[in-house]
Design a protein around this motif. Structure first.
Motif, PDB file in Angstrom:
ATOM      1  N   PRO A  96      -2.907  18.620  30.757  1.00  0.00           N
ATOM      2  CA  PRO A  96      -3.858  18.457  29.636  1.00  0.00           C
ATOM      3  C   PRO A  96      -4.441  19.770  29.130  1.00  0.00           C
ATOM      4  CG  PRO A  96      -4.302  16.861  31.376  1.00  0.00           C
ATOM      5  CD  PRO A  96      -3.313  17.836  31.940  1.00  0.00           C
ATOM      6  N   GLN A 149       3.390  24.573  17.303  1.00  0.00           N
ATOM      7  CA  GLN A 149       2.128  25.315  17.236  1.00  0.00           C
ATOM      8  C   GLN A 149       1.825  25.753  15.806  1.00  0.00           C
ATOM      9  OE1 GLN A 149       3.091  28.123  20.604  1.00  0.00           O
ATOM     10  NE2 GLN A 149       0.987  27.693  21.161  1.00  0.00           N
ATOM     11  N   VAL A 154       5.335  16.761  23.991  1.00  0.00           N
ATOM     12  CA  VAL A 154       4.394  15.680  24.276  1.00  0.00           C
ATOM     13  C   VAL A 154       4.353  15.394  25.776  1.00  0.00           C
ATOM     14  CG1 VAL A 154       3.907  13.231  23.911  1.00  0.00           C
ATOM     15  CG2 VAL A 154       4.643  14.653  21.992  1.00  0.00           C
ATOM     16  N   VAL A 174       2.455  18.198  27.536  1.00  0.00           N
ATOM     17  CA  VAL A 174       1.010  18.062  27.319  1.00  0.00           C
ATOM     18  C   VAL A 174       0.456  16.941  28.189  1.00  0.00           C
ATOM     19  CG1 VAL A 174      -0.769  17.448  25.636  1.00  0.00           C
ATOM     20  CG2 VAL A 174       1.060  19.021  24.989  1.00  0.00           C
ATOM     21  N   GLY A 175       1.219  15.843  28.335  1.00  0.00           N
ATOM     22  CA  GLY A 175       0.782  14.737  29.171  1.00  0.00           C
ATOM     23  C   GLY A 175       0.673  15.124  30.637  1.00  0.00           C
ATOM     24  N   GLY A 186       0.205  23.036  13.963  1.00  0.00           N
ATOM     25  CA  GLY A 186      -1.214  22.982  14.299  1.00  0.00           C
ATOM     26  C   GLY A 186      -2.023  24.022  13.553  1.00  0.00           C
ATOM     27  N   ALA A 245      -1.216  28.760  25.769  1.00  0.00           N
ATOM     28  CA  ALA A 245      -0.307  27.607  25.768  1.00  0.00           C
ATOM     29  C   ALA A 245       1.115  28.034  26.142  1.00  0.00           C
ATOM     30  CB  ALA A 245      -0.316  26.936  24.389  1.00  0.00           C
ATOM     31  N   LEU A 255      -4.069  24.116  22.428  1.00  0.00           N
ATOM     32  CA  LEU A 255      -3.654  23.794  21.063  1.00  0.00           C
ATOM     33  C   LEU A 255      -4.854  23.467  20.185  1.00  0.00           C
ATOM     34  CD1 LEU A 255      -0.504  21.571  21.779  1.00  0.00           C
ATOM     35  CD2 LEU A 255      -0.569  23.995  21.181  1.00  0.00           C
ATOM     36  N   LEU A 256      -5.816  22.735  20.748  1.00  0.00           N
ATOM     37  CA  LEU A 256      -7.026  22.413  19.991  1.00  0.00           C
ATOM     38  C   LEU A 256      -7.815  23.678  19.667  1.00  0.00           C
ATOM     39  CD1 LEU A 256      -8.917  20.249  18.824  1.00  0.00           C
ATOM     40  CD2 LEU A 256     -10.008  20.092  21.066  1.00  0.00           C
ATOM     41  N   ALA A 293      -3.200  20.857  25.807  1.00  0.00           N
ATOM     42  CA  ALA A 293      -3.861  20.240  24.648  1.00  0.00           C
ATOM     43  C   ALA A 293      -5.127  20.996  24.298  1.00  0.00           C
ATOM     44  CB  ALA A 293      -4.177  18.775  24.947  1.00  0.00           C
TER      45      ALA A 293
END
Length: 371
Positions: A260, A50, A253, A256-257, A53, A28, A266-267, A263
């Motif tokens: 993708p 992060q 945000v 990330v948009g 998260g 990331a 991060l997941l 994201a």
């Protein structure tokens, strides 16, 4: 005695998820994307977001704990039910240490390589040993003092390898030095966390997953609330935001948009920390603490190998020596030399009952232990 399929699964799960935890966070950090409005393209430098998260991943361990407790409710021993009552606020002081140390480590990860980051985290045994003597009144064995000195030597070698290594545009030499120092600082704070856990938490015989999950809850709530003022606090050169603030959630945000895959990274970080904590508890219970230490060392090798394969860093032979010295220091501190000597002198494998230990007494992975 051969491992069962379940034990092999747990060992593999711990190795894979532990490696993903650090690699996904570093992945990331490497994305360079435009933010909100007309802001120029810049790296995804959002360590505090992060860290939130990561605590969300730890918090999910509470769900695992309650699932396991429901399954164990009908068992004859009721092992997960027979625990002392305690106040959840007992976890607040170590959670604050975890929050501070983890946030600093995520900042450091943006400044140095993933392999050096993982290796330098081994410095935690130095401060944990010293604090256990100063605050818990423990006496360290000569082999543990030797392990601490060996670990210090390993840290010096790894630091020297960082200075000699050729870094890309994302890792300037000054940033690498600052990042290494921040990692050491974070390990001091994490060591205080471990001492607090041992002094206030262990005596209540709290299940490790419940301890990790409760600390994750406190860390998630507090740090998520702190993100609001961080959006307005100027951070100067330490900021990765175009606005120059300590954290910039809207910018994250927007990035990330636009990309993708951030994201997905991060997941991966959130989910891996949850599975890693569960696997760590299970490996210690099903196998031994020594096995967990060996797997944690293999995790460092895996992170280093993947980083080299992806071209995230260049090869530095001195780093191999530093890793081996750090490994020797960790082995000495954790008493791994004793069963080896016993095997050589007696010609038989020692029992591993004394190797059992609790999760919070072992190396934590807040990017894990880390993290």
């Amino acid at each position: 005695m051969a491992w069962t399929k379940y034990q092999l699964f747990l060992a593999g799960l711990m190795l894979v998820t532990g490696s993903i935890n650090t690699l996904s966070a570093k992945w990331a950090d490497r994305f360079s994307v435009k933010g909100c409005g007309e802001s120029p393209e810049h790296l995804f430098n959002h360590p505090f977001l992060q860290a939130v998260g990561m605590f969300l991943g730890e918090f999910s361990c509470l769900a695992v704990f309650y699932i396991l407790r429901c399954r164990a409710a009908g068992s004859p021993d009721g092992s997960m039910e027979n625990q002392q009552h305690f106040s959840p606020l007992l976890f607040l002081p170590p959670a604050l240490c975890d929050m501070t140390g983890t946030s600093i480590m995520y900042v450091a990860l943006t400044m140095t390589s993933a392999s050096s980051f993982q290796m330098l985290r081994g410095s935690v045994i130095i401060f944990t040993g010293l604090f256990s003597v100063g605050f818990l009144g423990r006496r360290l064995a000569p082999s543990q003092w030797l392990g601490i000195l060996t670990t210090i030597a390993g840290l010096v070698i790894v630091g020297l390898a960082d200075l000699l290594n050729k870094h890309d545009d994302q890792h300037k030499l000054s940033d690498v030095i600052t990042g290494d120092l921040l990692i050491i600082m974070a390990q001091i704070i994490i060591s205080v966390q471990m001492v607090l856990e041992e002094k206030f938490v262990y005596k209540h015989d709290v299940h490790p997953l419940r301890a990790v999950g409760t600390e994750g809850l406190f860390g998630f709530v507090i740090l998520a609330l702190l993100l609001v003022p961080m959006n307005y606090i100027p951070a100067g050169p330490l900021s990765g935001s175009p606005r120059g603030t300590l954290e910039d959630v809207p910018d994250a945000v927007c990035q990330v948009g636009r990309q993708p895959l951030i994201a997905l990274a991060l997941l991966g970080n959130i989910s891996s920390i949850a599975f890693f904590n569960f696997a760590g508890v299970s490996v210690t219970k099903e196998l031994s603490a020594t096995t967990r230490m060996v797997l944690d060392s293999l995790r460092t090798v895996a992170i280093w190998a993947v980083s080299l394969a992806l071209g995230w860093e260049s090869f530095q032979a001195l780093q191999i020596l530093g890793f081996l010295v750090l490994l020797a220091g960790t082995a000495l501190y954790n008493g791994l030399h004793r069963p080896l000597l016993s095997c050589l002198t007696r010609g038989r494998a020692p029992a591993d009952e004394d190797e059992r230990e609790r999760l919070l007494g072992a190396s934590r992975t807040t990017i894990n232990d880390a993290s």
